[in-house]
Design a protein around this motif. Structure first.
Motif, short mmCIF file in Angstrom:
data_model
loop_
_atom_site.label_atom_id
_atom_site.label_comp_id
_atom_site.label_asym_id
_atom_site.label_seq_id
_atom_site.Cartn_x
_atom_site.Cartn_y
_atom_site.Cartn_z
N ARG A 69 27.10 -3.30 39.51
CA ARG A 69 27.93 -2.77 38.41
C ARG A 69 27.18 -2.84 37.08
O ARG A 69 27.20 -1.89 36.29
CB ARG A 69 29.26 -3.53 38.33
CG ARG A 69 30.22 -3.26 39.48
CD ARG A 69 31.45 -4.14 39.35
NE ARG A 69 32.22 -3.79 38.15
CZ ARG A 69 33.43 -3.24 38.18
NH1 ARG A 69 34.02 -2.96 39.34
NH2 ARG A 69 34.07 -2.96 37.05
N LYS A 129 33.25 4.03 44.02
CA LYS A 129 34.01 3.56 42.87
C LYS A 129 33.49 2.16 42.50
O LYS A 129 32.95 1.44 43.36
CB LYS A 129 35.50 3.49 43.21
CG LYS A 129 36.14 4.83 43.53
CD LYS A 129 36.19 5.72 42.29
CE LYS A 129 36.83 7.09 42.58
NZ LYS A 129 38.24 7.00 42.97
N PRO A 130 33.63 1.76 41.24
CA PRO A 130 33.08 0.46 40.81
C PRO A 130 33.53 -0.72 41.65
O PRO A 130 32.75 -1.65 41.89
CB PRO A 130 33.58 0.35 39.36
CG PRO A 130 33.70 1.77 38.90
CD PRO A 130 34.19 2.53 40.11
N GLN A 131 34.80 -0.71 42.12
CA GLN A 131 35.29 -1.85 42.89
C GLN A 131 34.59 -2.00 44.24
O GLN A 131 34.74 -3.03 44.91
CB GLN A 131 36.81 -1.77 43.08
CG GLN A 131 37.31 -0.51 43.75
CD GLN A 131 37.69 0.57 42.77
OE1 GLN A 131 37.06 0.69 41.72
NE2 GLN A 131 38.73 1.34 43.08
N GLN A 132 33.82 -0.98 44.64
CA GLN A 132 33.07 -1.06 45.89
C GLN A 132 31.67 -1.66 45.70
O GLN A 132 30.94 -1.82 46.67
CB GLN A 132 32.94 0.34 46.50
CG GLN A 132 34.26 0.97 46.93
CD GLN A 132 34.07 2.40 47.41
OE1 GLN A 132 34.05 3.35 46.61
NE2 GLN A 132 33.92 2.56 48.72
N ASP A 156 37.46 2.22 36.66
CA ASP A 156 37.69 2.11 38.10
C ASP A 156 38.07 3.44 38.76
O ASP A 156 37.84 3.62 39.95
CB ASP A 156 38.79 1.08 38.39
CG ASP A 156 38.29 -0.35 38.19
OD1 ASP A 156 37.06 -0.55 38.25
OD2 ASP A 156 39.11 -1.24 37.96
#
Length: 248
Positions: free
Chosen positions: A137, A128-131, A86
């Motif tokens: 992903r 970022k991955p959470q976006q 992350d």
């Protein structure tokens, strides 16, 4: 027939515990050829993922052998979860495998970034991955795996955590990418439809201890996408045949 890439010959595996010996795999024989897409299906807990661990060298068989055509065969492993970090951007996640293997040369980095661009993720390089969505992903995880230039891709239920629609769309994209990059792939899945829609052959495993019950060739043209395969009249015939093998 293409050249043989991997051969599992009379492979057995037993776990030893204080309660005694538990057989996980029994006399498994399986050959994988260069450029093919092989799917493995079988009952839950039968040992499908264990076979991938044996291929990766994470475990050693109790009996038999796991042999590659060359000691230089490079493996890539894609799991159910994407395991993106992350705190790293999409670009830096894609480069992670190269960093770990101490192969992050200018050429290798340029190739990895070309993969991001080719498969529609270039504009998300700094995210970022959470976006990202779950499907995006997993696509980043696949490109991270491809960046190390594997000869054989091991896919351990990579779509299982996704909703159905995302699963269908991503299986199409992953299939297209693997074919375009001319990779050999082994897909472990519980989903018979997924296996039939993506594979050249489907290996049907028995209940634990796993052995090979049947190898079923899938006769669709490689140019057909997984979604297009699902629309073919013979799709249901393949599905029913595999279902019967699993429940015989």
């Amino acid at each position: 027939m293409s050249s043989e890439l991997l051969n599992l010959s009379s492979v057995s595996l037993a776990y030893h515990t204080v309660e005694g010996e538990t057989a996980a795999i029994n006399d498994l024989n399986l050959t994988v050829y260069e450029g093919e897409f092989l799917a493995i299906v079988g009952p839950s807990g039968c040992g499908k993922t264990t076979v991938l661990s044996l291929i990766m060298g994470l475990m050693q068989p109790t009996a038999g052998s796991v042999r590659f055509a060359s000691p230089d065969v490079r493996l890539g492993y894609m799991l159910q979860r994407d395991h993106l970090l992350d705190h790293r951007t999409v670009e830096n996640n894609v480069l992670l495998g190269l960093e770990v293997q101490h192969r992050l040369t200018d050429d290798a980095k340029a190739r990895a970034l070309r993969l991001l661009d080719t498969y529609g993720l270039n504009e998300f390089r700094t995210y970022k991955p959470q976006q990202l969505s779950g499907g995006m992903r997993q696509k980043v995880a696949l490109i991270r795996t491809l960046a190390i230039e594997p000869d054989l891709l091991l896919l351990d239920e990579p779509f299982s955590a996704l909703d159905y629609q995302t699963r269908l769309n991503l299986s199409d994209e992953v299939y297209r990418i693997i074919r375009r990059e001319h990779k050999t792939a082994i897909l472990v899945t519980h989903d018979i439809s997924e296996a039939v829609s993506m594979a050249d052959r489907v290996a049907v495993f028995s209940a634990r201890p796993a052995s090979l019950k049947r190898l079923i060739p899938i006769g669709f043209l490689p140019s057909l996408s997984p979604l297009e395969r699902r629309r073919q009249p013979e799709f249901h015939d393949y599905f029913d045949r595999i279902w019967e093998e699993l429940h015989a």
